[in-house]
Design an enzyme around this catalytic site. Structure first.
Site, PDB file in Angstrom:
ATOM      1  N   ASN A   1     -10.271  -2.814   2.771  1.00 43.48           N
ATOM      2  CA  ASN A   1     -10.032  -2.789   1.331  1.00 43.48           C
ATOM      3  C   ASN A   1     -11.341  -2.542   0.597  1.00 43.48           C
ATOM      4  OD1 ASN A   1      -7.258  -3.302   1.360  1.00 43.48           O
ATOM      5  ND2 ASN A   1      -7.499  -5.526   1.218  1.00 43.48           N
TER       6      ASN A   1
ATOM      7  N   HIS B   1       0.837  -1.218   0.000  1.00 42.06           N
ATOM      8  CA  HIS B   1       0.000   0.000   0.000  1.00 42.06           C
ATOM      9  C   HIS B   1       0.871   1.268   0.000  1.00 42.06           C
ATOM     10  CE1 HIS B   1      -3.921  -2.038   0.970  1.00 42.06           C
ATOM     11  NE2 HIS B   1      -3.101  -2.934   1.464  1.00 42.06           N
TER      12      HIS B   1
END
Ligand code: HEM
Length: 527
Positions: free
Chosen positions: A148, A75
């Protein structure tokens, strides 16, 4: 901006000196020493060597040399914004968490959206999962819902996370491919990990290439617990539903956008918020108890499974509004540190083995990334509620205990600092745990295909075509034919037409059904 307000002079070499004045601040060093000349190093004679004595030059370059910190191991590329969460339906009946008590109450929030695989400098519209990490600065401490845009995950056990991430990141010998899943190593790992196929179906669908962060859903993924004031537990799954609706681009658009504007998603979020078009998500919860959970064919502790919304409807309880861009990207978006273990009283973990592993991983990586256990002192990470503890010292310590006592129990009375609070403090659910210590995957985690199929058949024909096209395209970049075949052998468990389309697209003979996996089950959880 008034350029004319500077007193501007030309130096000997024609360089521009903009000088401080009544309304223009004086430039200083980091020690606060006023700077007279920021254009020229201190030299011996006009053409002589630079002098070590030039502390302004040395401090400026020293600080510049240390500007970079490690990017997140996953990420890495993300974009954040501030906002608030407002409760619209009280959850007093199931949780004692303060944030869920009073309808209308607003809690400050910071959200960071991200891609997973690409490096910090990669492009936005990659085919990838998107992180949807929310920090809620509640009255009882920070709650991080680190989710997510897809409701399930690739793996069932955190011990596989380093392998999964290594496989999707650039190969160690050649350092490519950089920001997509078209990758021998990735598909090799996937084809040997049938548990990943449910998530693969989502990533290969239009959900893998969202049009913007504003048009995505968010999911807490794991089953968590709510605890009421009597410590009674209710299982909960968290959902963020975009008021803007759900939109994606198609692959051809994604490729062009990435070439034309690698910052497409961050620019979109910045522009929307800056122009007053504040994006908004509803928070939904799916609530069920242990007895109900027992009736499912799958295990609610298995993060590769979702709870069908037709069986447990999503109850909308609040809204999240993003209404302020950051003042400084590094200070806020880069330094923010989310962690699944940050939960306030009234919210607790389940035994999901992925969640349990995440609770260790985030804190550990953040000490390295941010360089000190005192990263909670950075304003973006600091709680906005009163804080009192005896942690002290360490690099960059800003808030050491005040007064004599830095331990408890102590006999200094009220001057001795804070003490524990059994009534209001965080309490874990007193679950009964039995059984031998073991490393065996539970039998209840073994059906990898039913929900994959359910997802595929829930798609419209054009969406199904996008999935087949995406898998065919990705596998066409995989060099080893045996890896391609192995992926198709799993697809046969999900949908024969899909497997045949992909095999035809790749010019492959249809392989045997994947071996060594559980028989396909068509049954879904109880109605
Ligand atoms: C970072 C989500 C599984 C380790 C992140 C971020 C998100 C996320 C959204 C970015 C946070 C940010 O914006 O700063 C998820 C979800 C998972 C999952 C939804 C599964 C349901 C895991 C697992 C591990 C892990 C199993 C390790 C055992 C990490 C690490 C980071 C990260 C090390 C970087 C954190 C940092 O440097 O601040 N994850 N993740 N994640 N995740 Fe996960």
């Amino acid at each position: 901006f008034e350029p004319s307000s500077y007193n501007e002079q030309q130096g000997n070499g024609g360089e521009t000196h903009q000088q401080a004045g009544d309304d223009v601040a004086t430039l200083t060093s980091a020690q606060g020493i006023p700077v007279a000349d920021d254009q020229n190093t201190l030299r011996y004679g006009a053409r002589g060597p630079a002098l070590m004595e030039d502390f302004h030059f040395r401090e400026k370059i020293f600080h510049f040399d240390h500007e970079r910190i490690p990017e997140r191991v996953v990420h890495a590329r993300g974009y954040g914004a501030h906002g608030y969460f407002e409760l619209t339906d009280s959850l007093q009946d199931v949780t004692r968490a303060a944030i869920f008590q009073n309808v209308g109450e607003r809690t400050p929030a910071f959200v960071r959206f991200s891609t997973v695989a690409g490096s910090k400098g990669s492009f936005d519209v990659a085919r990838d999962v998107r992180g949807f990490a929310v920090k809620l600065y509640t009255k009882e401490g920070n709650w991080d819902l680190v989710g997510n845009n897809i409701p399930v995950f690739f793996i069932q056990d955190a011990i596989k996370f380093p392998d999964m991430v290594h496989s999707v990141k650039p190969a160690p010998d050649r350092d490519f491919p950089q920001a997509q899943s078209a990758h021998d190593n990735f598909w090799d790992f996937i084809s040997l990990s049938p548990e990943s196929f449910h998530m693969i179906m989502w990533v290969m669908s239009d959900r893998g290439i969202p049009r913007s962060f504003r048009f995505m859903e968010g999911f807490g993924v794991h089953t968590f617990r709510f605890l009421d004031s009597n410590d009674r537990s209710t299982f909960v799954k968290f959902h963020w539903k975009p008021k803007q609706g759900l939109q994606s681009v198609v692959w051809n658009e994604a490729v062009k956008i990435n070439g034309a504007d690698p910052d497409f998603h961050r620019r979109d979020l910045w522009s929307a918020i800056s122009s007053g078009d504040f994006p908004e998500w509803e928070l939904g919860v799916q609530l069920f108890d242990e007895e109900f959970a027992e009736k499912f064919d799958f295990d609610v502790l298995d993060p590769t499974k979702l709870i069908p919304e037709e069986l447990v409807p999503v109850r909308i309880v609040g809204r999240l509004v993003l209404d302020r861009v950051v003042d400084n990207f590094f200070a806020e978006t880069e330094q923010v540190a989310f962690c699944t273990q940050n939960v306030p009283p009234g919210i607790d973990f389940s035994n999901d083995p992925l969640l349990q592993g995440r609770n260790f991983s985030y804190l550990d990586t953040q000490v390295k990334r941010l360089g000190s256990p005192n990263f909670t002192h950075i304003p973006i990470n600091a709680p906005k509620c009163p804080m009192a503890h005896f942690q002290q010292d360490g690099h960059m310590a800003m808030h050491n205990p005040v007064g004599r006592a830095n331990y408890e129990p102590n006999s200094w009375g009220a001057a001795g600092g804070p003490r524990e609070n059994p009534k209001q403090g965080f309490r874990s659910f007193a679950s009964e745990e039995t059984g031998p210590k073991r490393r065996l995957r539970p039998e209840s985690f073994s059906d990898h295909y039913s929900q994959s199929r359910q997802f595929y058949i829930s798609q419209t024909p054009i969406e199904q075509k996008h999935i087949a096209d995406a898998i065919t395209f990705e596998l066409s970049k995989v060099e080893r034919p045996d890896i391609r075949s192995r992926v198709v052998s799993h697809l046969l468990h999900i949908d024969e037409d899909l497997a045949t389309t992909v095999a035809d697209g790749l010019g492959l003979p249809l392989p045997e059904l994947a071996q060594g996996t559980q028989p396909t089950r068509t049954d879904l959880p109880p109605s």
